[in-house]
Design a protein around this motif. Structure first.
Motif, PDB file in Angstrom:
ATOM      1  N   GLN A 111       0.825  -1.205   0.000  1.00  0.00           N
ATOM      2  CA  GLN A 111       0.000   0.000   0.000  1.00  0.00           C
ATOM      3  C   GLN A 111       0.862   1.258   0.000  1.00  0.00           C
ATOM      4  OE1 GLN A 111      -3.136   0.242   2.883  1.00  0.00           O
ATOM      5  NE2 GLN A 111      -3.998  -1.729   2.297  1.00  0.00           N
TER       6      GLN A 111
ATOM      7  N   TYR B  44       0.731   3.885  -3.089  1.00  0.00           N
ATOM      8  CA  TYR B  44       0.409   5.300  -2.893  1.00  0.00           C
ATOM      9  C   TYR B  44       1.500   6.186  -3.494  1.00  0.00           C
ATOM     10  CZ  TYR B  44      -3.588   5.043   0.410  1.00  0.00           C
ATOM     11  OH  TYR B  44      -4.816   4.877   1.004  1.00  0.00           O
TER      12      TYR B  44
ATOM     13  N   TRP C 199       1.515   6.045  -7.347  1.00  0.00           N
ATOM     14  CA  TRP C 199       0.304   6.662  -7.877  1.00  0.00           C
ATOM     15  C   TRP C 199       0.415   8.188  -7.832  1.00  0.00           C
ATOM     16  CZ3 TRP C 199      -4.180   8.369  -4.677  1.00  0.00           C
ATOM     17  CH2 TRP C 199      -5.318   8.620  -5.430  1.00  0.00           C
TER      18      TRP C 199
ATOM     19  N   ARG D  38      -4.299  13.527  -5.519  1.00  0.00           N
ATOM     20  CA  ARG D  38      -3.950  12.167  -5.087  1.00  0.00           C
ATOM     21  C   ARG D  38      -3.327  12.176  -3.694  1.00  0.00           C
ATOM     22  NH1 ARG D  38      -1.626   9.387 -10.684  1.00  0.00           N
ATOM     23  NH2 ARG D  38      -3.581   9.605 -11.833  1.00  0.00           N
TER      24      ARG D  38
ATOM     25  N   TYR E 262      -8.528   2.067   1.477  1.00  0.00           N
ATOM     26  CA  TYR E 262      -7.329   2.052   0.639  1.00  0.00           C
ATOM     27  C   TYR E 262      -7.777   2.198  -0.810  1.00  0.00           C
ATOM     28  CZ  TYR E 262      -3.548   0.050  -2.113  1.00  0.00           C
ATOM     29  OH  TYR E 262      -2.592  -0.160  -3.057  1.00  0.00           O
ATOM     30  N   MET E 263      -7.359   3.260  -1.457  1.00  0.00           N
ATOM     31  CA  MET E 263      -7.714   3.541  -2.847  1.00  0.00           C
ATOM     32  C   MET E 263      -9.232   3.501  -3.063  1.00  0.00           C
ATOM     33  SD  MET E 263      -4.990   4.274  -4.471  1.00  0.00           S
ATOM     34  CE  MET E 263      -3.248   3.989  -4.655  1.00  0.00           C
TER      35      MET E 263
END
Length: 76
Positions: free
Chosen positions: A35, A39, A42, A55, A69-70
């Motif tokens: 994760q 992140y 991304w 973001r 998460y997302m």
């Protein structure tokens, strides 16, 4: 980060500063390696500064709220 077989993404100074400023570094570090890496990648892949900020803001919000998460439910 350990245990990941894909390329690791570096944390930008901007992301580090935002996590620290919002008191969310511990929450970030408590997330699984995949994760944290997702992140960072991304956020870094955003071509426009406003997209990058959006973001980053989403990540901060998810860390603050926990269990997300997302934009998906996540049990940590």
């Amino acid at each position: 980060m350990t245990g990941l077989k894909r390329a690791l993404n570096a944390m930008s100074d901007e992301t580090r500063a935002a996590l620290t400023e919002h008191g969310l570094m511990a929450g970030y570090e408590a997330r699984p390696d995949y994760q944290r890496n997702d992140y960072l990648g991304w956020i870094a892949r955003a071509k426009r500064p406003d997209t990058r900020q959006k973001r980053l803001d989403q990540m901060l919000d998810e860390l603050r709220r926990g269990g997300i998460y997302m934009n998906m439910a996540w049990r940590g």
